[in-house]
Design an enzyme around this catalytic site. Structure first.
Site, mmCIF file in Angstrom:
data_model
loop_
_atom_site.group_PDB
_atom_site.id
_atom_site.type_symbol
_atom_site.label_atom_id
_atom_site.label_comp_id
_atom_site.label_asym_id
_atom_site.label_seq_id
_atom_site.Cartn_x
_atom_site.Cartn_y
_atom_site.Cartn_z
ATOM 1 N N GLN A 79 0.887 -1.176 -0.047
ATOM 2 C CA GLN A 79 -0.111 0.021 -0.067
ATOM 3 C C GLN A 79 0.819 1.420 0.082
ATOM 4 O O GLN A 79 0.544 2.163 0.505
ATOM 5 C CB GLN A 79 -0.964 0.107 1.369
ATOM 6 C CG GLN A 79 -2.191 -1.000 1.160
ATOM 7 C CD GLN A 79 -3.148 -0.263 -0.090
ATOM 8 O OE1 GLN A 79 -3.192 0.743 -0.342
ATOM 9 N NE2 GLN A 79 -3.966 -1.282 -0.665
ATOM 10 N N SER A 80 1.975 1.127 -0.688
ATOM 11 C CA SER A 80 2.963 2.386 -0.828
ATOM 12 C C SER A 80 2.408 3.636 -1.315
ATOM 13 O O SER A 80 1.923 3.642 -2.432
ATOM 14 C CB SER A 80 4.252 2.031 -1.468
ATOM 15 O OG SER A 80 5.004 3.229 -1.551
ATOM 16 N N ASN A 81 2.230 4.568 -0.492
ATOM 17 C CA ASN A 81 1.974 5.950 -1.082
ATOM 18 C C ASN A 81 3.140 6.450 -1.807
ATOM 19 O O ASN A 81 3.025 7.153 -3.045
ATOM 20 C CB ASN A 81 1.935 7.129 0.086
ATOM 21 C CG ASN A 81 0.739 6.835 1.109
ATOM 22 O OD1 ASN A 81 -0.411 6.788 0.586
ATOM 23 N ND2 ASN A 81 1.008 6.410 2.410
#
Ligand SMILES: *Cc1c(COP(=O)(O)O)cnc(C)c1O
Length: 342
Positions: A79-81
């Site tokens: 879920q990397s921004n």
């Protein structure tokens, strides 16, 4: 500190707002005697929905373009921004983008996940490789760069979180933006609370404050490490920024302070204090935090208030670093419908 000799792309129009939070301040100290809480809205940076990675990428992508790259390569969690914002910058610049995703929590990667993962697909990531926790990410990204080179293309590798010396300049620029806002708005801030992960934000801000004679203490809330492991990383980042700028200065060790205990049981895994913080800011100020970073960082601010870490009446600035999309990947946890760690 003169940043003007570094090429920079601009992804945000003007400064992000610096605002007082009256309702949250009151909820935090219903009987008075607490700090006044202010917020710097770096969740309103460009590359929407933007966040702290936007500032780092202004310098990193400018460097990639100067080197003639056609593809950005970076890495992060499922879920990397950071991956999503890097991809957004690539789209705007007409570049391709590839990720190496580290499955830090085993089994957490899903092709059909929502939140940032959904946006990876919507924005059109060119390729994505998933590797197990603890893999050598630099080596995995170099492999991708080598594959591109074999096809006559040119990749530009951006480290996790965009946290190298060049990326850290984004938060030197933020320090300068804040200094100008304090002056124009007539605000005296006594302390800054910031998240501390891959450390480009915390370290860049420390370098920017020390280098610009801004005498406001910064406290970093660890999102994946306790102080014994986190502070050396932040110190190294701040000093690397000074060195890149050619400043013959040493970062004072005492300028780097972090707090642990709010990220457990594990990076990105929800806990009850995070849920309380996310609900509290949403229901007092209608400002949304995220479960992985800013919810835990705000839980740290709330915890410090409850331990009387802040003086009565002092002005504390919370740096909102973004992260909105991952809120949608943890909706039921944040609503209290799924039990989380204490
Ligand atoms: C990456 C990130 C952080 C941590 O910043 P670092 O520069 O990696 O320390 C904090 N908040 C959000 C929303 C992030 O995406």
């Amino acid at each position: 500190m003169d940043l003007s000799r570094f090429p920079r792309r601009r992804y945000t129009l003007g400064a992000t707002p610096l605002e007082f939070l009256p309702n949250f301040t009151k909820a935090l100290s219903p009987h008075g005697g607490g700090p006044n809480i202010w917020i710097k809205r770096d969740d309103m940076l460009g590359l929407s929905p933007g966040g702290n990675k936007t500032r780092k990428l202004e310098f990193l992508v400018a460097d990639a373009l100067a080197q003639g790259a056609d593809t950005l390569i970076t890495c992060g969690a499922p879920q990397s921004n950071h991956c999503r914002i890097t991809l957004a910058a690539a789209v705007k610049e007409g570049l391709k983008c590839r990720f190496v995703i580290e499955e830090r929590v085993a089994g957490s990667f899903s092709e059909t996940a929502s939140g940032n993962h959904f946006m990876f697909r919507l924005l059109g990531v060119e390729a994505l490789t998933v590797v197990p926790a603890g893999s050598n990410m630099a080596a995995a990204m170099q492999t991708v760069a080598d594959e591109l080179a074999a096809q006559g293309r040119k990749g530009y590798v951006i480290p996790g979180g965009g946290s190298n010396a060049l990326g850290g300049l984004g938060y030197v620029a933020c320090a300068q933006e804040l200094q100008q806002q304090f002056f124009e708005q007539g605000v005296q801030i006594d302390r800054v609370v910031v998240g501390s992960g891959s450390s480009g934000t915390h370290g860049g801000l420390v370098a920017g404050f020390v280098g610009n004679n801004i005498h406001i203490p910064i406290v970093g809330i660890g999102v994946s490490r306790d102080p014994a492991d986190q502070e050396p990383l932040v110190y190294k980042e701040a000093q690397a920024v000074f060195d890149l700028l050619g400043l013959k200065m040493t970062v004072p060790r005492e300028a780097v302070l972090s707090v642990g205990g709010y990220w457990q049981p594990k990076y990105s895994v929800p806990n009850a204090k995070m849920v309380e913080a996310v609900q509290m800011l949403a229901r007092t100020e209608a400002i949304l935090l995220d479960p992985v970073y800013t919810g835990k960082i705000m839980a740290g601010l709330i915890g410090l208030r409850r331990q009387d870490f802040f003086k009565a009446g002092e002005n504390v600035l919370f740096l909102h670093t973004g992260g909105l999309p991952s809120l949608h990947a943890y909706e039921r946890e944040v609503l209290g419908q799924i039990e989380v760690a204490s």
